[in-house]
Design a protein around this motif. Sequence first.
Motif, short mmCIF file in Angstrom:
data_model
loop_
_atom_site.label_atom_id
_atom_site.label_comp_id
_atom_site.label_asym_id
_atom_site.label_seq_id
_atom_site.Cartn_x
_atom_site.Cartn_y
_atom_site.Cartn_z
N ALA A 432 0.83 -1.21 0.00
CA ALA A 432 0.00 0.00 0.00
C ALA A 432 0.87 1.26 0.00
O ALA A 432 0.61 2.21 -0.75
CB ALA A 432 -0.94 0.00 1.20
N PHE A 433 1.90 1.27 0.84
CA PHE A 433 2.80 2.43 0.87
C PHE A 433 3.54 2.57 -0.46
O PHE A 433 3.76 3.69 -0.96
CB PHE A 433 3.80 2.31 2.02
N ASP A 434 3.96 1.46 -1.03
CA ASP A 434 4.66 1.48 -2.31
C ASP A 434 3.77 2.05 -3.41
O ASP A 434 4.20 2.89 -4.21
CB ASP A 434 5.10 0.06 -2.67
N THR A 435 2.52 1.62 -3.44
CA THR A 435 1.57 2.11 -4.44
C THR A 435 1.33 3.61 -4.28
O THR A 435 1.31 4.37 -5.26
CB THR A 435 0.23 1.36 -4.31
N ALA A 436 1.16 4.05 -3.03
CA ALA A 436 0.92 5.48 -2.76
C ALA A 436 2.13 6.32 -3.17
O ALA A 436 1.97 7.41 -3.76
CB ALA A 436 0.61 5.68 -1.28
N SER A 437 3.34 5.83 -2.89
CA SER A 437 4.53 6.61 -3.25
C SER A 437 4.68 6.74 -4.75
O SER A 437 5.06 7.82 -5.25
CB SER A 437 5.78 5.95 -2.65
N HIS A 438 4.35 5.69 -5.51
CA HIS A 438 4.43 5.77 -6.97
C HIS A 438 3.39 6.74 -7.52
O HIS A 438 3.66 7.48 -8.47
CB HIS A 438 4.23 4.38 -7.58
N TRP A 439 2.21 6.74 -6.93
CA TRP A 439 1.15 7.67 -7.38
C TRP A 439 1.57 9.11 -7.12
O TRP A 439 1.39 9.99 -7.98
CB TRP A 439 -0.15 7.35 -6.66
N LEU A 440 2.16 9.39 -5.95
CA LEU A 440 2.60 10.75 -5.63
C LEU A 440 3.71 11.20 -6.57
O LEU A 440 3.75 12.37 -6.99
CB LEU A 440 3.07 10.81 -4.17
N ARG A 441 4.62 10.30 -6.90
CA ARG A 441 5.70 10.66 -7.82
C ARG A 441 5.15 11.02 -9.19
O ARG A 441 5.62 11.96 -9.83
CB ARG A 441 6.70 9.50 -7.95
N ARG A 442 4.17 10.27 -9.65
CA ARG A 442 3.60 10.56 -10.97
C ARG A 442 2.86 11.89 -10.97
O ARG A 442 2.77 12.55 -12.01
CB ARG A 442 2.66 9.44 -11.40
N CYS A 443 2.35 12.29 -9.81
CA CYS A 443 1.68 13.59 -9.72
C CYS A 443 2.68 14.75 -9.71
O CYS A 443 2.40 15.84 -10.21
CB CYS A 443 0.84 13.66 -8.44
N ALA A 444 3.86 14.50 -9.14
CA ALA A 444 4.83 15.59 -8.94
C ALA A 444 5.92 15.65 -10.00
O ALA A 444 6.59 16.68 -10.12
CB ALA A 444 5.47 15.44 -7.55
N GLN A 445 6.13 14.58 -10.74
CA GLN A 445 7.25 14.51 -11.69
C GLN A 445 6.74 14.31 -13.11
O GLN A 445 5.58 13.92 -13.31
CB GLN A 445 8.20 13.38 -11.28
N PRO A 446 7.59 14.57 -14.11
CA PRO A 446 7.18 14.33 -15.50
C PRO A 446 6.79 12.87 -15.72
O PRO A 446 7.28 11.97 -15.02
CB PRO A 446 8.44 14.69 -16.30
N LEU A 447 5.92 12.63 -16.69
CA LEU A 447 5.48 11.27 -16.98
C LEU A 447 6.51 10.47 -17.73
O LEU A 447 6.31 9.27 -17.97
CB LEU A 447 4.17 11.34 -17.78
N ILE A 448 7.61 11.10 -18.10
CA ILE A 448 8.67 10.43 -18.83
C ILE A 448 10.01 10.83 -18.23
O ILE A 448 10.19 11.97 -17.81
CB ILE A 448 8.61 10.78 -20.35
N LYS A 449 10.93 9.90 -18.16
CA LYS A 449 12.26 10.19 -17.60
C LYS A 449 13.12 10.82 -18.68
O LYS A 449 13.34 10.22 -19.74
CB LYS A 449 12.90 8.90 -17.08
N LEU A 450 13.63 12.03 -18.44
CA LEU A 450 14.30 12.82 -19.46
C LEU A 450 15.81 12.90 -19.28
O LEU A 450 16.48 13.65 -19.99
CB LEU A 450 13.72 14.22 -19.50
N HIS A 451 16.36 12.16 -18.35
CA HIS A 451 17.80 12.29 -18.09
C HIS A 451 18.42 10.91 -17.92
O HIS A 451 17.72 9.92 -17.83
CB HIS A 451 18.07 13.13 -16.85
#
Length: 451
Positions: A432-451
């Motif tokens: 559950a914590f892992d799922t929540a952390s991935h969701w928060l990252r997708r909200c705060a970071q670009p949807l694609i890794k650029l570096h």
Amino acid sequence: MAAIDQPAARSNFQRPHRIVIVGGGVGGLGLATRLGETLGKAGDAQIVLIDRSPTHFWKPLLHEAASGQIDPATHQLQYAVQAQRNGFEFEQGELAGIDRAERLAMIGATHDADGREILPARQLAFDTLVLALGSVTNFFGVRGAAEHALPLESVVHAETFRRKLLDACIRANHTRRTNPAQAVEPVSINIVGAGATGVELAAALRDTVRLLNRYSLFALDPVRDFRIRLIEGSARVLPALSNEISDRAQRMLCGLGVDVLTDTRVTEVRTDAVFTHGGVQLPSDIAIWTAGIAGPPVLRAMDGVAVNRSAQVLVNRTLQTTDDTNIFALGDCAACPSHSADVFLAPRAQVAHQQAVFLAQAMKCRVTGRALPEFTYRDAGTLVGFGNKGAIGSLSGLRARPIFVDGWLATVVYKLIYRKHIMTLTGFTGMAFDTASHWLRRCAQPLIKLH
């Protein structure tokens, strides 16, 4: 050679029965976690996991890492942490061989990027050895394939592909900007092999090039400036699955703008081109090989451990090797008989998972001296992801025959498979914590890794 059938434990008065598991993939890490929680914490056995990497990554996600849609660092699990929490030990290193007579696993030395030794070569005694080494890419002897086509076996391979993709995009974008009147060849990506990995990677790349178009550094037209080819030697994509799934998959790929070339055998791979049996030369900025697998080379070199033509260890229905009852094998590196003696189970994550669950119970029998049960595989179906277009596939066990699924149901089940894997390793709260952390990252970071 006659099978060796010795007592399960040779030193019970000195230490608990030692079970050494080589390989921390879906099967190996799942087995180590289950045995650590039961036999390990109870003191009934010593569980040791060996892997050359310090972290675990779920291989069915490699196409998302290669396409830049996930950051693999946020999806890796550290073996040392998992071991401490679940009652087993972790040894980093690569299996170099075994001594069956002395029951020793030989672990090769590990080195840093500069070639300096981190850990020396060493030996680890075992009472029971479980081979869960996974697989390596089978290039089938195609000229230039091993040198010029990337495999997709690990996070390192996925990151290498992703970096090559970004570099190719930057080059093409610069050429278009500086010479607007010059005709620019599209970025050509050739995927050899239209099994599940190849199909999912092709679909994910189409999503990726659309996402890259949002940024000025990659301001290329996602249709005109990219050519993604999926090359398959058989008559259809996903040849191991039903005609219904295969036909639907091909229509979806064509709708995404992927060039699907079936009945096309690759004969040579060069730095800038892929050649087919018809003499056709396909331009290539990046070639990636997803056309087949084999057991790791170390398995062929093991004295007295029988393997098939693909270097997979031959096992019986207890998952013991045919030559030595103290050695077991599971997952992609094992040639496990199916319902027919002439047919082996396909190398799939669900096979490795079910074998790990089975061996977790079988090892309890082995340690206590009871007869071993026989493994029975139950096919739960197959789902293939197409990025933003969802997933399709079949589900088994609900009816007498597998049922075709697509739409929201297939997409939800497809996403839940990974969450179930994480829950197996970390429990519901950890998942559950892992799922929540991935969701928060997708909200705060670009949807694609650029570096």
